[in-house]
Structures are given as C-alpha cells and as structure tokens.
Scaffold this motif. Sequence first.
Motif, PDB file in Angstrom:
ATOM      1  N   ARG A 339       0.829  -1.202   0.000  1.00 26.83           N
ATOM      2  CA  ARG A 339       0.000   0.000   0.000  1.00 26.83           C
ATOM      3  C   ARG A 339       0.865   1.255   0.000  1.00 26.83           C
ATOM      4  O   ARG A 339       1.978   1.265   0.536  1.00 26.83           O
ATOM      5  CB  ARG A 339      -0.918   0.024   1.217  1.00 26.83           C
ATOM      6  N   LEU A 340       0.337   2.332  -0.553  1.00 25.92           N
ATOM      7  CA  LEU A 340       1.088   3.582  -0.620  1.00 25.92           C
ATOM      8  C   LEU A 340       1.297   4.203   0.756  1.00 25.92           C
ATOM      9  O   LEU A 340       2.208   5.018   0.930  1.00 25.92           O
ATOM     10  CB  LEU A 340       0.384   4.574  -1.541  1.00 25.92           C
ATOM     11  N   ASP A 341       0.482   3.824   1.741  1.00 27.57           N
ATOM     12  CA  ASP A 341       0.667   4.380   3.085  1.00 27.57           C
ATOM     13  C   ASP A 341       1.704   3.599   3.899  1.00 27.57           C
ATOM     14  O   ASP A 341       1.986   3.953   5.046  1.00 27.57           O
ATOM     15  CB  ASP A 341      -0.665   4.451   3.837  1.00 27.57           C
ATOM     16  N   GLU A 342       2.294   2.558   3.297  1.00 30.31           N
ATOM     17  CA  GLU A 342       3.372   1.819   3.969  1.00 30.31           C
ATOM     18  C   GLU A 342       4.693   2.545   3.708  1.00 30.31           C
ATOM     19  O   GLU A 342       5.583   2.071   3.002  1.00 30.31           O
ATOM     20  CB  GLU A 342       3.434   0.377   3.473  1.00 30.31           C
ATOM     21  N   THR A 343       4.825   3.712   4.296  1.00 27.64           N
ATOM     22  CA  THR A 343       5.951   4.603   4.000  1.00 27.64           C
ATOM     23  C   THR A 343       7.298   3.962   4.287  1.00 27.64           C
ATOM     24  O   THR A 343       8.234   4.050   3.488  1.00 27.64           O
ATOM     25  CB  THR A 343       5.808   5.904   4.813  1.00 27.64           C
ATOM     26  N   ALA A 344       7.422   3.316   5.426  1.00 29.65           N
ATOM     27  CA  ALA A 344       8.705   2.701   5.788  1.00 29.65           C
ATOM     28  C   ALA A 344       9.108   1.637   4.773  1.00 29.65           C
ATOM     29  O   ALA A 344      10.290   1.524   4.415  1.00 29.65           O
ATOM     30  CB  ALA A 344       8.628   2.102   7.183  1.00 29.65           C
ATOM     31  N   ALA A 345       8.148   0.848   4.304  1.00 25.16           N
ATOM     32  CA  ALA A 345       8.452  -0.193   3.316  1.00 25.16           C
ATOM     33  C   ALA A 345       8.909   0.428   2.005  1.00 25.16           C
ATOM     34  O   ALA A 345       9.902  -0.009   1.409  1.00 25.16           O
ATOM     35  CB  ALA A 345       7.231  -1.081   3.092  1.00 25.16           C
ATOM     36  N   LEU A 346       8.218   1.473   1.548  1.00 22.10           N
ATOM     37  CA  LEU A 346       8.572   2.089   0.274  1.00 22.10           C
ATOM     38  C   LEU A 346       9.950   2.737   0.320  1.00 22.10           C
ATOM     39  O   LEU A 346      10.661   2.774  -0.680  1.00 22.10           O
ATOM     40  CB  LEU A 346       7.513   3.124  -0.123  1.00 22.10           C
ATOM     41  N   HIS A 347      10.346   3.236   1.478  1.00 20.45           N
ATOM     42  CA  HIS A 347      11.663   3.877   1.612  1.00 20.45           C
ATOM     43  C   HIS A 347      12.770   2.867   1.928  1.00 20.45           C
ATOM     44  O   HIS A 347      13.935   3.256   2.045  1.00 20.45           O
ATOM     45  CB  HIS A 347      11.620   4.957   2.693  1.00 20.45           C
ATOM     46  N   ALA A 348      12.428   1.584   2.059  1.00 17.38           N
ATOM     47  CA  ALA A 348      13.441   0.579   2.403  1.00 17.38           C
ATOM     48  C   ALA A 348      14.486   0.412   1.317  1.00 17.38           C
ATOM     49  O   ALA A 348      15.560  -0.145   1.563  1.00 17.38           O
ATOM     50  CB  ALA A 348      12.766  -0.757   2.697  1.00 17.38           C
ATOM     51  N   MET A 349      14.197   0.878   0.117  1.00 19.33           N
ATOM     52  CA  MET A 349      15.176   0.761  -0.971  1.00 19.33           C
ATOM     53  C   MET A 349      16.312   1.778  -0.849  1.00 19.33           C
ATOM     54  O   MET A 349      17.370   1.605  -1.469  1.00 19.33           O
ATOM     55  CB  MET A 349      14.484   0.960  -2.324  1.00 19.33           C
ATOM     56  N   GLU A 350      16.129   2.822  -0.069  1.00 17.01           N
ATOM     57  CA  GLU A 350      17.090   3.924  -0.066  1.00 17.01           C
ATOM     58  C   GLU A 350      18.507   3.504   0.317  1.00 17.01           C
ATOM     59  O   GLU A 350      19.471   3.935  -0.324  1.00 17.01           O
ATOM     60  CB  GLU A 350      16.589   5.045   0.841  1.00 17.01           C
ATOM     61  N   PRO A 351      18.723   2.674   1.365  1.00 19.23           N
ATOM     62  CA  PRO A 351      20.102   2.315   1.724  1.00 19.23           C
ATOM     63  C   PRO A 351      20.699   1.173   0.911  1.00 19.23           C
ATOM     64  O   PRO A 351      21.856   0.803   1.128  1.00 19.23           O
ATOM     65  CB  PRO A 351      19.976   1.922   3.195  1.00 19.23           C
ATOM     66  N   VAL A 352      19.939   0.615  -0.023  1.00 25.30           N
ATOM     67  CA  VAL A 352      20.410  -0.574  -0.744  1.00 25.30           C
ATOM     68  C   VAL A 352      21.633  -0.245  -1.599  1.00 25.30           C
ATOM     69  O   VAL A 352      21.680   0.765  -2.301  1.00 25.30           O
ATOM     70  CB  VAL A 352      19.290  -1.144  -1.638  1.00 25.30           C
ATOM     71  N   ARG A 353      22.611  -1.130  -1.531  1.00 19.85           N
ATOM     72  CA  ARG A 353      23.792  -1.063  -2.405  1.00 19.85           C
ATOM     73  C   ARG A 353      23.972  -2.404  -3.084  1.00 19.85           C
ATOM     74  O   ARG A 353      23.587  -3.438  -2.540  1.00 19.85           O
ATOM     75  CB  ARG A 353      25.056  -0.747  -1.611  1.00 19.85           C
ATOM     76  N   ILE A 354      24.586  -2.375  -4.259  1.00 18.64           N
ATOM     77  CA  ILE A 354      24.904  -3.603  -4.977  1.00 18.64           C
ATOM     78  C   ILE A 354      26.378  -3.517  -5.360  1.00 18.64           C
ATOM     79  O   ILE A 354      26.783  -2.584  -6.052  1.00 18.64           O
ATOM     80  CB  ILE A 354      24.030  -3.763  -6.243  1.00 18.64           C
ATOM     81  N   ALA A 355      27.152  -4.456  -4.882  1.00 20.76           N
ATOM     82  CA  ALA A 355      28.593  -4.420  -5.127  1.00 20.76           C
ATOM     83  C   ALA A 355      28.881  -4.363  -6.615  1.00 20.76           C
ATOM     84  O   ALA A 355      28.296  -5.094  -7.415  1.00 20.76           O
ATOM     85  CB  ALA A 355      29.257  -5.648  -4.513  1.00 20.76           C
ATOM     86  N   GLY A 356      29.791  -3.468  -6.988  1.00 25.63           N
ATOM     87  CA  GLY A 356      30.199  -3.357  -8.381  1.00 25.63           C
ATOM     88  C   GLY A 356      29.308  -2.485  -9.231  1.00 25.63           C
ATOM     89  O   GLY A 356      29.522  -2.375 -10.442  1.00 25.63           O
ATOM     90  N   ARG A 357      28.322  -1.833  -8.634  1.00 18.29           N
ATOM     91  CA  ARG A 357      27.435  -0.945  -9.381  1.00 18.29           C
ATOM     92  C   ARG A 357      27.573   0.478  -8.850  1.00 18.29           C
ATOM     93  O   ARG A 357      27.272   0.741  -7.695  1.00 18.29           O
ATOM     94  CB  ARG A 357      25.979  -1.412  -9.297  1.00 18.29           C
ATOM     95  N   MET A 358      28.067   1.353  -9.715  1.00 20.56           N
ATOM     96  CA  MET A 358      28.236   2.769  -9.392  1.00 20.56           C
ATOM     97  C   MET A 358      29.036   2.968  -8.104  1.00 20.56           C
ATOM     98  O   MET A 358      28.729   3.831  -7.278  1.00 20.56           O
ATOM     99  CB  MET A 358      26.880   3.455  -9.299  1.00 20.56           C
TER     100      MET A 358
END
Length: 553
Positions: A339-358
């Motif tokens: 749901r769009l009101d699940e703010t914490a879930a939607l922002h969970a992508m912010e700290p994600v890193r993938i080794a070797g990308r940028m």
Amino acid sequence: MTLTLQSATRLLTDHHLLREIITPERWTLDATQIEGHDRPFADVTYDTRTVKPGSLLFCKGNFRADYLDGIDGKGLSAYVAETDFSQTTGATGLIVNDVRRAMSLLSAEFFGRPQDELTVVGITGTKGKTTTSYFTQAVLNAHCDGRCALFSSVDNCLDGHTYVESDLTTPESLDAFRMMRAAVDNGMRYLVMEVSSQAYKVERVYGLTFDVAAFLNISPDHISEIEHPTFEDYLYCKRQIIANARALVYGADMSHVDLIRQDAAAHGITATSFALHNAGRSSGTPADVVAWPSDAAHEAYHIAVDGTDLGDYHLAIDGDFNYLNAAAAIAIAQAAGVRLDETAALHAMEPVRIAGRMEQFRDPQSNTIAIVDYAHNYASVTALLDYVNERYGARDPRITLVTGSAGNKAYDRRREIVEAAQQRIHNFIFTAEDTDTEPFIDICMQMQGYVTAPGVTSTVISDRPTAVTNAIYDARAHSDRFNIILIIGKGDERWIKDHHRHVPFEGDDHIVERMFAPAAGGAQQRSDSAQPSDAQPSVTQDSATQASVGKAE
C-alpha cells in the motif's frame, strides 16, 4: 506432490510434448504398462554425475549417448530426451518434442509447484534489471518482515537475508524450482527474479506465470549467432513475459512502448507505467508512477503515484537512472500488494547497495575519481556518461574509459560501447573482459579500430590489472585536471573467463582500493556518494581465489 512415471506422462501428454515411452522391451504411450510406473522419482537432474537410485534425468543441450555409459549402475530410473537412448541404457525413456519445456514442467511438479505458494515478480529489460530487483526485494522484505527471496544476475537469496553468488541471470528451470521450494520451506512469501531474453529463448521459465511482470526498457543487445540473430528476435523473446503474467509494469518512455501496451491489452492484463521526468507528471509522457528531481544537484527525487506525491527519496546508489529504477520498484511493489501508506516499506530501498554498481573511489594523491560499474552495452554506457555529465560536467573532467567486451557473443556491443563514449571522453584503454575462445587482444584491437573521433586517444592493454593501474598512473600524470576513470564491465567479479576457465582476478574495485590507499597505510574509503551501507545486500568477495561461476547472459 510426488512425481511418478505415470504422472509425468500425463503432464507431458497434456502439453502435447510426449512422443512415446521407450524401454528395451516396448514402445508405448501407456505408462501403466511399465513396471514401477507409480513409484515416485527420488530426484531430478540434468547432470549424469549426480544421478542416484530412482533419478529422472533430463538429457538437454548437446547431450551425447556416451554420457550414459555406466549410468544403469547408478540406478537411473528414467530419462527425458528428444532422442532414443535405449541402446545405451535400460532405463525408461520419455521421448519428447522439447526437452527443455519438459524439464520445466516436470521440475515444477517434482518440487510441488512452489510458485503457487509465492507471489512471483519477474523483471526484464536491457538495463536496470538487477538494481530494480534489489530495490523491489528491499521494499517487499520491509512489507512482509523479511520474507522475500531473490534470483538475480549477482546473487540468489532464499531466506530474505543470505546472498550467494549466482551462476546465471535466470537459473535453469530445474534449479529455479528447486530454489523456489527451498524459499517456500524457509517461509518466503515473495520471490523477485530477473528474467533474461535467453530464459525464454531456451525455455527456462516455460509454464511459469508471473504475478507481476516488469518490462523496464529495450535497446539492441545480445545479438549474435549463439544468442539472438536479430533485434526483433531479442525483443520478441523478452515480450513473452507479458504473455505469461497477471499484471504488467512497464517504462512509459521505452522504445516500442506501443507494442508493449498492445501485448498487455491482447492478454487482458492490467498495466502500470513508470517514468523519469524533469518536472513530475506534467512533463513528458504521462505515466502512473513518476520520479523527478527535488533539487538542482539531483541528490534526491520526488516520486508520485497517480498524482499523489510520496515525498523525497535519497538513494545510496547514485545516478538519475537509478531513480527511474526506484520508480519501477514502487510500481512493482504496489502491483504486488504494498500500500502507498506503507511509507517505511517504500523507503526501504534507499540504503540498498549492490557491489560493483556505481561504486566511487577518490584518490588522495590526485584530483581523481574512479567509478566501477557493470555497464557493458550502448544503453548502460550512455547512462553512465549522462550521470558523469550531470554530476561533474561543470568541472570539465578529463575522462578515461577502461573497457573490454565479451567474447564469442554480442558482437554488436564492441562497436556500440565505442560509439556511446568516443564523443564524450578523452581516452580509451581497451582490456580483457570475459571470453570463451576469442583472444583478448583480438577483441581489444577490434574495438580500437572503431575509434574515429578526433583527439581521442586509445591504448590496448590486454592484462586487466595492468590496464586499471595504468589508467590511475595516467590520471596522476595529468593532476592539473580533474580526472574521472570509468572502469566498466566486471563490477566486483573476482574472475575473468578465458577459454572456458574462470581465472582468478583481483577485481576492479580491489585494484582501485589498493592503488588509492593512503601512503601512510589503511584502507581507502569510497567517495562520500558511495559509502558502504549496513543494508548492503551484496558483499564484495574477500578472496580472489574464491570459486565462482560466470554469468552466461
């Protein structure tokens, strides 16, 4: 659910794949005429080395009869093949029209159709699949308390938190269903997986329906004798994900978008679009989910869904194109039930890193930044250079590109990488990337021959560590300028494929870290825009000798 000779025969017949059942005594269509027809198979495999008593073997690819020498002594119960091998084995043969389709159907059945117990998300596109997959997994993990699995070209994750290096962008069907079963047994509720064009070309996902499919973008790639003969074939294979999905998410500004919309309409599925615009939904192609810069430096983005602004997003992975991937991930997550009101879930992508990308590194000895990335085709190199121009163009950087290209496939990439870069950089260093049998030097010389832009220098250094090291020394020799070194194609991989062998390799990021280490000692920190995060899902391998398997796509 158990799989027996009788139930396998029934399933193959239902899908019009079975030709006949062959034993040394008879040819038949009736499995009940075969002794043990109702005995469950103990295992399924496509590797003769792993056959054990009661196994069902899939004879796929360039399978030869001599691979079956001595197989009866291992207790093989039956085999599935497009060829009769009854002269070599006494095991029952299920002769089919397409062994790869048969393997996908029967493997799903053997493992109890685990896909039915998961919400399965499939993501395809020429670029952005991996980043979007990690973003989507992060959101779904936050939504369902860490119960989202992942199949990606970098890692596989079957328990929501443990990441193991993958072999293929999309696993072989048997391996995929085996891993799905493990994910379900681990309590997973969702699965996010990358789906390559080859997955449809060679039937790795035959019979699998995605609850949500995402088609991010399309541009020419993987065109070769052993992949796709034409761009039309490449696009057609990718479009098959739409025919095998219950809902679609797609890039509103992608090439051939009208065809994609027609596919969705023809199959009667809902379609949600996403886009990256400069001023929100009022600019460019209207889309359901839109991202646009919230500041002049593009350090954060607004994301809106159907006109509702979800606020600022600040990603740990830099680059405008990654905010486009973030918009895609939100569209996918919403289609999957977030749901769009699940703010914490939607922002969970912010700290994600993938080794070797940028991954960015600063040299304490000179005015130099090095960026390590997996960019490997026209689209991804263009996106990388767009990012460099957006962030650093005002500083008039001197740009060096360290690149190679894969051997024995995707021949178009060699010219296209050069064409994407040569009007925008100062220096090429061509070096080794993965190959099968083509000599590195031949690929490098071919790429160098495509350089036509005046004033652009080029060097061929086939040894990759030497190439990276020379790029750094060259930047230091031009310390009167701000230098940017782009090292692309390998990311954080710790091997180079040479003549079918995986030769240990230090890794581009480790070479840069070693060269940029302060003279007084101590590890060099990545630049501020690329600091490691505790939420990083993919960790760089510590040892150059750790065993790993190359990606085939």
